[in-house]
Write a protein that holds these residues in place. Structure first.
Motif: not given
Length: 685
Positions: A288-291, A325-328, A363-364, A418-422
């Motif tokens: 999501e942050t890569l160009p 899936n690291d964004h809810a 994931a979306w 979601l991934v465990p930390d999200v």
């Protein structure tokens, strides 16, 4: 001193029996792992390339052969010993490890020859020489096999007189890395003198082939956030040069990464194996942050183990950063509003969400659920596959009078966990306020259908039922009027205000409009709203039977032969449209005409059938037999009827009757059998 492949040694008294001579050997590859063999077992080659005896020698052979063998060369050197008595010469088989057939103490010296591919001219070019070890005499050298007299013909030639071998043009190791021929000597008459012997020519590889990748473009994927060192893909190139030389030893390198952000060295390739692995930190490998989510690497494979003189081949590696899936998903608004008319169904509002994960992936993709506010499941939510919106629909019509406002709590999740930390936060829930709009609803009948039981043939104007329709719009003061909508037989009428139903004609259970003793009519109720609304209700009348149908007999025609008497003419049965107890048992008897009992007799068989007997013979004619049948109703109904009896002339199994409408019929079965069959059938009925 013996130089390279041929030389002479002149020992003196001081040298012999401890003579020593040196020679040169070069395989053009550093002389690694070279082994030497000597034809005389009394000699060996030391580490300085000196030919030295193993012990004191008083004599030696006049000729010695030294063989040098490595992975890159195979050569022979001849050493002439002069000035010392010798023994019989050693054979070439002592050197090359091959015993030659004995032939008049003669042997053919056939060295193994190596030549380089892609040599330049002028051609023909000398590459070696065959030596006859026997006594000199007139002889011819001959050579056969692939490269000589077989394809590729004329590549190698031999001088028939001297035995020198030449190559006529450049050779390609990738076409053939060696040639095996046969050489021999003959006299001028063609008689074999020496051989045939195997003659091998090895082609030494040159670095004339570039590395070639199996595919011009490779594709791979790596999951975002993968640990440093994660293998993405493997690049593989091939080199047609000799795999046992550096000419085919490849090294891989990344020469360009596009784009080069956030780092120009996001990936590394193993120089020997071609494995591409991640170098970038997992936190920076964020899709999501890569160009961009796709990177292209220009990969170079170089032979000669990657040295500066190596040849190169190029391919492109395309690497896609795949999503996890690291964004809810999050609702775009905390509150949505909807308006819906009571009694209607369908989509009432579209719920919008944002999700930074890769669109069209699990994931979306969103899944919606109603947490609270819908106890009777009046709503459902489906996901729009095109835009991921939640389509909130009414599936059970809402009632304004029951509730004009509803509040639903909606939750959104992804198909993939979601991934465990999200985790899902407050933005993953939203409230929907639903306002129900009032409409003029039609009256509702209760019960529907209304079922009543009535006797048929009740007087016209008799009360049948009272309809009950109510207006759901309880907050409105509206009146209701009734009317007949469907009355197939035209038997009913309804009071428009009170809703009472009366007969306008006689009810007949035996009517074709009655099914299974039930008559069905439909009524309509209309309120005085704006605009008026209507509702329908069904009335089912279960009709009870009344003895209003006289019985009758079947069959109505019978036949008998003119010479018959004291025989059964027919078995007749009673039938009635009414139901028990207004039907069977039937009483069947002769009519009231005088003297009938002298010719005819009726006897009861069972509750529904009786048999007619002819007591005396009659002449050919048609006779009308009057019968009286009475049912068991209260009061009973009787019916005077007739059975037509045809008295016929019978011969040769044919009946000739006087009726113009009669026809001849065969007596296919005896009359008694027919009667018994009818009796059994009627009894079962």
């Amino acid at each position: 001193t013996c130089v390279q492949s041929y030389g002479k040694c002149f020992p003196n008294k001081q040298q012999h029996p401890h003579m020593q001579t040196s020679f040169e050997f070069d395989d053009c590859a550093g002389n690694e792992d070279v082994t030497f063999g000597v034809s005389d077992p009394g000699f060996h080659v030391d580490g300085d390339l000196n030919l030295v005896p193993l012990r004191d020698l008083l004599h030696s052979e006049p000729v010695l052969f030294i063989r040098g063998l490595s992975a890159h060369a195979d050569d022979l050197a001849q050493v002439d010993i002069i000035g010392t008595p010798g023994r019989s010469a050693a054979t070439l088989g002592d050197i090359v490890g091959q015993k030659l057939p004995y032939r008049s103490k003669r042997s053919l010296l056939v060295p193994n020859i190596s030549i380089s591919e892609n040599e330049r001219g002028p051609f023909p070019k000398f590459i070696g020489q065959l030596i006859s070890m026997g006594q000199p005499r007139e002889q011819i050298f001959r050579m056969t096999g692939p490269g000589a007299d077989q394809d590729p013909k004329g590549l190698f030639t031999i001088d028939m007189n001297s035995g020198t071998v030449s190559v006529s043009r450049s050779v390609d190791r990738e076409a053939s890395d060696s040639y095996q021929l046969e050489v021999s000597t003959t006299d001028y008459s063609g008689n074999l003198i020496e051989g045939p012997q195997v003659f091998r020519i090895k082609v030494i590889d040159q670095n004339d082939n570039r590395p070639i990748f199996k595919e011009p473009r490779y594709t791979g994927e790596v999951l975002e956030g993968s640990p440093t060192g994660t293998t993405v893909m493997t690049m593989t190139a091939f080199d047609a040069d000799d795999p046992n030389t550096d000419n085919a030893v490849l090294r891989y390198n990344i020469v360009k990464q596009s784009p080069d952000k956030p780092s120009p060295n996001m990936f590394y390739i193993d120089a020997e194996r071609g494995d591409i692995v991640t170098v970038i930190a997992p936190t920076l490998l964020d899709r999501e942050t890569l160009p961009t989510t796709t990177y292209e690497l220009e990969i170079v494979a170089k032979d000669m183990a990657g040295s500066e003189v190596g040849l190169t081949g190029t391919a492109t590696a395309t690497i896609t950063i795949t999503d996890k899936n690291d964004h809810a998903p999050e609702f775009t608004h905390p509150l949505f509003e909807a308006h819906v008319y009571e009694g209607s169904t369908g989509v009432v509002v579209n719920l919008t969400v944002d999700d930074r994960d890769d669109p069209a992936t699990a994931a979306w993709r969103a899944m919606y659920s109603i947490i609270s506010g819908d106890p009777i499941q009046s709503f459902e939510i489906q996901t729009n596959p095109d835009n991921n919106e939640g389509m909130l629909s009414v599936v059970k019509p809402l009632n304004y009078e029951a509730s004009e406002f509803l509040s639903l709590l909606i939750r959104v999740e992804n198909e993939d966990p979601l991934v465990p930390d999200v985790g899902y936060g407050p933005s993953s829930t939203a409230t929907v306020h639903v306002r129900v709009e009032d409409i003029n609803e039609g009256p509702v009948f209760f019960p529907d259908p209304l079922i009543v039981t009535r006797m048929e043939n009740i007087p016209v104007g008799s009360f049948v039922a009272s309809l009950n329709a109510t207006d759901p719009d309880i907050l409105e003061k509206q009146s209701i009027r009734y009317a007949v909508l469907q009355d197939p037989a035209g038997w009913l009428s309804v009071n428009p205000v009170r809703g009472t139903v009366n007969t306008s004609a006689s009810l007949d259970r035996e009517s074709p409009y009655v099914y299974d003793n039930k008559y069905t009519a439909v009524f309509i109720a209309t309120d005085n709203g704006t605009p008026p609304a209507t509702g329908t209700g069904t009335l089912i009348i279960h009709l009870e039977d009344y003895n209003d149908n006289a019985p009758y007999v079947l069959p109505s025609v019978a036949r008998v032969c003119e010479d018959a008497y004291d025989v059964t003419v027919a078995v007749v049965g009673g039938w009635d449209k009414d139901l028990p107890p207004n039907a069977a048992p039937f009483k069947i008897e002769l009519g009231k005409q005088p003297d009938l009992d002298k010719t005819w007799k009726v006897t009861r068989v069972n509750s529904t059938h009786s048999q007619i007997m002819l007591l005396r013979s009659l002449k050919k004619d048609n006779y009308q037999l009057p019968l009286l049948i009475t049912d068991s109703g209260v009061p009973p109904l009787s019916n005077n009827t007739e059975v037509k009896v045809q008295v016929c002339i019978c011969n040769k199994n044919r009946m000739h009757c006087s009726s113009a409408h009669s026809h001849h019929a065969r007596f296919l079965v005896p009359l008694a059998t027919l009667l018994l069959t009818l009796l059994c059938k009627y009894h079962r009925n």
